[in-house]
Design a protein around this motif. Structure first.
Motif, PDB file in Angstrom:
ATOM      1  N   UNK A 331       0.842  -1.198   0.000  1.00  0.00           N
ATOM      2  CA  UNK A 331       0.000   0.000   0.000  1.00  0.00           C
ATOM      3  C   UNK A 331       0.878   1.249   0.000  1.00  0.00           C
ATOM      4  N   UNK A 332       2.144   1.061  -0.414  1.00  0.00           N
ATOM      5  CA  UNK A 332       3.088   2.184  -0.453  1.00  0.00           C
ATOM      6  C   UNK A 332       3.394   2.642  -1.873  1.00  0.00           C
ATOM      7  N   UNK A 333       2.707   2.053  -2.865  1.00  0.00           N
ATOM      8  CA  UNK A 333       2.907   2.485  -4.246  1.00  0.00           C
ATOM      9  C   UNK A 333       4.001   1.768  -4.991  1.00  0.00           C
ATOM     10  N   UNK A 370      18.708  -2.766   0.803  1.00  0.00           N
ATOM     11  CA  UNK A 370      18.933  -2.082  -0.474  1.00  0.00           C
ATOM     12  C   UNK A 370      17.945  -0.937  -0.671  1.00  0.00           C
ATOM     13  N   UNK A 371      18.436   0.139  -1.297  1.00  0.00           N
ATOM     14  CA  UNK A 371      17.580   1.203  -1.813  1.00  0.00           C
ATOM     15  C   UNK A 371      17.391   0.931  -3.303  1.00  0.00           C
ATOM     16  N   UNK A 372      16.170   1.103  -3.786  1.00  0.00           N
ATOM     17  CA  UNK A 372      15.894   0.891  -5.202  1.00  0.00           C
ATOM     18  C   UNK A 372      15.175   2.112  -5.761  1.00  0.00           C
ATOM     19  N   UNK A 373      15.767   2.732  -6.769  1.00  0.00           N
ATOM     20  CA  UNK A 373      15.130   3.858  -7.453  1.00  0.00           C
ATOM     21  C   UNK A 373      14.211   3.313  -8.536  1.00  0.00           C
ATOM     22  N   UNK A 378      11.811   6.239  -4.706  1.00  0.00           N
ATOM     23  CA  UNK A 378      12.830   5.355  -4.130  1.00  0.00           C
ATOM     24  C   UNK A 378      12.252   4.588  -2.946  1.00  0.00           C
ATOM     25  N   UNK A 379      12.596   3.299  -2.886  1.00  0.00           N
ATOM     26  CA  UNK A 379      12.122   2.441  -1.808  1.00  0.00           C
ATOM     27  C   UNK A 379      13.318   1.778  -1.120  1.00  0.00           C
ATOM     28  N   UNK A 380      13.185   1.576   0.187  1.00  0.00           N
ATOM     29  CA  UNK A 380      14.195   0.829   0.948  1.00  0.00           C
ATOM     30  C   UNK A 380      13.573  -0.504   1.339  1.00  0.00           C
ATOM     31  N   UNK A 381      14.388  -1.548   1.403  1.00  0.00           N
ATOM     32  CA  UNK A 381      13.843  -2.837   1.817  1.00  0.00           C
ATOM     33  C   UNK A 381      14.902  -3.686   2.501  1.00  0.00           C
ATOM     34  N   UNK A 382      14.396  -4.677   3.256  1.00  0.00           N
ATOM     35  CA  UNK A 382      15.236  -5.688   3.894  1.00  0.00           C
ATOM     36  C   UNK A 382      14.775  -7.046   3.372  1.00  0.00           C
ATOM     37  N   UNK A 383      15.705  -7.867   2.916  1.00  0.00           N
ATOM     38  CA  UNK A 383      15.356  -9.151   2.300  1.00  0.00           C
ATOM     39  C   UNK A 383      16.122 -10.281   2.958  1.00  0.00           C
ATOM     40  N   UNK A 384      15.422 -11.372   3.236  1.00  0.00           N
ATOM     41  CA  UNK A 384      16.037 -12.586   3.759  1.00  0.00           C
ATOM     42  C   UNK A 384      15.651 -13.737   2.844  1.00  0.00           C
ATOM     43  N   UNK A 385      16.478 -14.755   2.786  1.00  0.00           N
ATOM     44  CA  UNK A 385      16.226 -15.891   1.895  1.00  0.00           C
ATOM     45  C   UNK A 385      15.964 -17.160   2.688  1.00  0.00           C
ATOM     46  N   UNK A 386      15.357 -18.122   2.020  1.00  0.00           N
ATOM     47  CA  UNK A 386      15.092 -19.417   2.621  1.00  0.00           C
ATOM     48  C   UNK A 386      14.955 -20.451   1.534  1.00  0.00           C
ATOM     49  N   UNK A 387      14.621 -21.669   1.904  1.00  0.00           N
ATOM     50  CA  UNK A 387      14.446 -22.725   0.903  1.00  0.00           C
ATOM     51  C   UNK A 387      13.443 -23.749   1.406  1.00  0.00           C
ATOM     52  N   UNK A 388      12.760 -24.383   0.445  1.00  0.00           N
ATOM     53  CA  UNK A 388      11.838 -25.479   0.730  1.00  0.00           C
ATOM     54  C   UNK A 388      12.154 -26.613  -0.216  1.00  0.00           C
ATOM     55  N   UNK A 389      12.047 -27.818   0.277  1.00  0.00           N
ATOM     56  CA  UNK A 389      12.435 -28.970  -0.528  1.00  0.00           C
ATOM     57  C   UNK A 389      11.610 -29.100  -1.804  1.00  0.00           C
ATOM     58  N   UNK A 390      10.329 -28.683  -1.748  1.00  0.00           N
ATOM     59  CA  UNK A 390       9.464 -28.859  -2.912  1.00  0.00           C
ATOM     60  C   UNK A 390       9.365 -27.612  -3.783  1.00  0.00           C
ATOM     61  N   UNK A 391       9.895 -26.470  -3.301  1.00  0.00           N
ATOM     62  CA  UNK A 391       9.773 -25.234  -4.067  1.00  0.00           C
ATOM     63  C   UNK A 391      11.106 -24.552  -4.349  1.00  0.00           C
ATOM     64  N   UNK A 402      11.291   5.667   0.731  1.00  0.00           N
ATOM     65  CA  UNK A 402      12.553   6.250   1.207  1.00  0.00           C
ATOM     66  C   UNK A 402      12.386   7.028   2.515  1.00  0.00           C
ATOM     67  N   UNK A 403      11.316   7.816   2.625  1.00  0.00           N
ATOM     68  CA  UNK A 403      11.142   8.684   3.792  1.00  0.00           C
ATOM     69  C   UNK A 403      11.038   7.914   5.096  1.00  0.00           C
ATOM     70  N   UNK A 404      10.593   6.658   5.054  1.00  0.00           N
ATOM     71  CA  UNK A 404      10.431   5.877   6.285  1.00  0.00           C
ATOM     72  C   UNK A 404      11.603   4.946   6.556  1.00  0.00           C
ATOM     73  N   UNK A 405      12.608   4.952   5.704  1.00  0.00           N
ATOM     74  CA  UNK A 405      13.779   4.096   5.935  1.00  0.00           C
ATOM     75  C   UNK A 405      14.498   4.477   7.219  1.00  0.00           C
ATOM     76  N   UNK A 406      14.355   5.709   7.661  1.00  0.00           N
ATOM     77  CA  UNK A 406      15.069   6.202   8.847  1.00  0.00           C
ATOM     78  C   UNK A 406      14.704   5.442  10.116  1.00  0.00           C
ATOM     79  N   UNK A 407      13.593   4.724  10.108  1.00  0.00           N
ATOM     80  CA  UNK A 407      13.172   4.006  11.306  1.00  0.00           C
ATOM     81  C   UNK A 407      13.766   2.595  11.389  1.00  0.00           C
ATOM     82  N   UNK A 408      14.497   2.163  10.367  1.00  0.00           N
ATOM     83  CA  UNK A 408      14.902   0.764  10.284  1.00  0.00           C
ATOM     84  C   UNK A 408      16.407   0.560  10.414  1.00  0.00           C
ATOM     85  N   UNK A 409      16.769  -0.547  11.006  1.00  0.00           N
ATOM     86  CA  UNK A 409      18.149  -1.012  10.952  1.00  0.00           C
ATOM     87  C   UNK A 409      18.477  -1.318   9.493  1.00  0.00           C
TER      88      UNK A 409
END
Length: 481
Positions: A331-333, A370-373, A378-391, A402-409
């Motif tokens: 809901x952030x566009x 990462x920041x992505x233009x 511009x958007x900031x995000x945090x990404x983690x990875x995982x795995x499943x045996x069937x997928x 971007x404006x709300x990135x200041x609240x995040x580690x």
């Protein structure tokens, strides 16, 4: 006469007329109408005036309340009513077939056969195969509804709070014992078995009060507590067997939300997240560890609470190793990729996004920031990875403008990419040099995803093989002590 079932009323009038051996014209003459008008009333195609009903009541010697009853007076009339309603419905009308009048000359066996065919036609329509196209349409509708609600459902939050209060849970991670106590309050026993039907994550035996679960957590995050809570959610939320695939998906969304709200209770979660925001140290990892849930569950729960309780708009993505979207909320566009129907699932995300870049990393022990233009900001995000045996491998992304990135580690990351998608020159269209060299020399063999061609098994619950489930319940019913 608001709410009157005209077909049932008409058939009751016909039944009592025939019992008295009157023709349409004879009865019509007694009540002051022509026989053809009375015929329309008996066929449910015209609503009689109250004065006419009173006259019919007198001439047929049937009290008005009896004439207006909802029940059919006998078996044949009940079948006639059912046939008339079925033939007047949209399912039969769409076939373009002629209507078969339920006349007195129609043999009872023929009437029973016609009604039986209509019942089966209705059953098959209600349990129609859920195609991938239908699934995408329903998912898109659900996603739009969640966006309108800022991904927050107060009624389900309250249901979760009430459930936790009923077993005395007030603080800390929800224990397996508390989950078992909640099941007992609902009249269920949790039973762990190693022979669940392959198409079911859990099976509830309503007759014997049992919820069957696998003996250990399924890889990928469907923990036993969550699975048990989801199964109980159907009962707590008052669900009935879904009548459409859209309703099935809505129920699935609701039980997942309910389970998350139990595992990460509203008051504790908001307090934790608001404190982290005040320190400018918001982190999905910390939220995950504080409540002992999976990374995906924590990211989704933050998505539920962020707008209503942290005053920020967000996005969530689950992306497969092939770059296809499995699940997404925003809901952030954020300009999510969509098909012509507006569906997101199955679409390829830009390879400049962190959801793709994180899967290429060697060190995946911590979140990737990462920041992505993009063309819309511009958007900031945090990404983690995982795995499943069937997928295979997948990534979980939680992000904000971007404006709300200041609240995040991770806000101080130097990782920044530029994405111009949906412009195909961004990452989908090969360079002219490569195209010239390889366009006539390449013939790749595509990896076919079987689920694209395979519809979900039809039945009362889409995706579940009913015969397998019923055989499982029958097998285990004999083990009751």
């Amino acid at each position: 006469m608001p709410g009157t079932d005209l077909i049932t009323l008409g058939r009751r009038i016909r039944h009592h007329r025939r019992e008295r051996g009157l023709t349409l014209d004879q009865l019509g003459a007694k009540v002051g109408v022509v026989g053809s008008q009375l015929s329309l009333i008996e066929n449910g195609r015209r609503e009689p005036k109250l004065s006419l009903l009173q006259a019919l009541s007198v001439e047929l010697d049937v009290p008005m309340p009896d004439l207006l009853r909802d029940e059919a007076p006998d078996e044949r009339t009940a079948l006639e009513i059912e046939l008339a309603k079925a033939q007047a419905g949209p399912l039969y009308s769409a076939l373009g077939l002629p209507v078969v009048p339920a006349s007195r000359s129609l043999p009872m066996e023929t009437l029973q056969s016609l009604v039986g065919l209509h019942r089966e036609l209705d059953r098959r329509a209600r349990q129609s195969i859920a195609t991938p196209e239908e699934a995408r349409r329903a998912n898109t509708e659900n996603k739009a509804g969640m966006r309108e609600r800022a991904n927050y459902l107060p009624d389900l939050e309250q249901a979760a709070q009430d459930a936790l209060a009923s077993v005395g849970h007030t603080t800390g991670a929800l224990t397996h014992r508390s989950v078992s106590l909640l099941a007992e309050r609902l009249g269920f026993t949790l039973v762990y078995v190693d022979d669940l039907p392959h198409s079911a994550r859990s099976v509830t035996d309503l007759h014997n009060g049992r919820i069957y679960l696998p003996p250990a957590s399924i890889p990928g995050g469907h923990g036993l507590r969550s699975m048990a809570l989801q199964a109980m959610g159907h009962r707590i939320l008052g669900h009935t067997p879904p009548e459409s695939y859209a309703e099935f998906l809505q129920q699935r969304l609701e039980i997942n939300y309910f389970a998350a709200a139990c595992l990460m209770p509203l008051e504790q979660s908001v307090r934790f997240l608001q404190a982290a925001k005040q320190r400018k140290d918001l982190s999905v990892e910390d939220f995950r560890d504080a409540f002992g849930v999976t990374h995906e569950a924590a990211a989704l729960r933050m998505t539920n609470l962020a707008t209503s309780h942290l005053d920020m708009r967000v996005h969530f993505l689950r992306v497969g190793e092939d770059g296809a979207v499995y699940k997404a909320y925003e809901n952030d566009g954020l300009p999510l990729p969509t098909d012509v129907t507006g569906a997101v699932e199955g679409q390829q995300v830009c390879d400049k996004w962190a959801a793709r870049g994180a899967l290429a990393r060697t060190n995946r022990t911590t979140e990737f920031y990462q920041y992505t233009d993009t063309p819309v900001g511009t958007f900031w995000c945090a990404t983690q990875t995982g795995s499943m045996s069937d997928q295979g491998e997948f990534s979980i992304t939680f992000g904000v403008p971007f404006a709300d990135a200041k609240w995040f580690r991770g806000r101080d990351t130097q990782q920044r990419r530029v994405s111009t998608c949906p412009d195909e020159s961004c990452c989908r269209r090969p360079s002219s040099e490569l195209a010239e060299r390889w366009s006539t020399a390449a013939w790749p063999s595509a990896k076919l995803h079987a689920h694209i061609l395979s519809p979900l098994p039809s039945g009362k619950f889409p995706g579940v093989a009913e015969n397998e489930v019923y055989q499982f319940l029958e097998r285990h019913a004999g083990t009751l002590s």
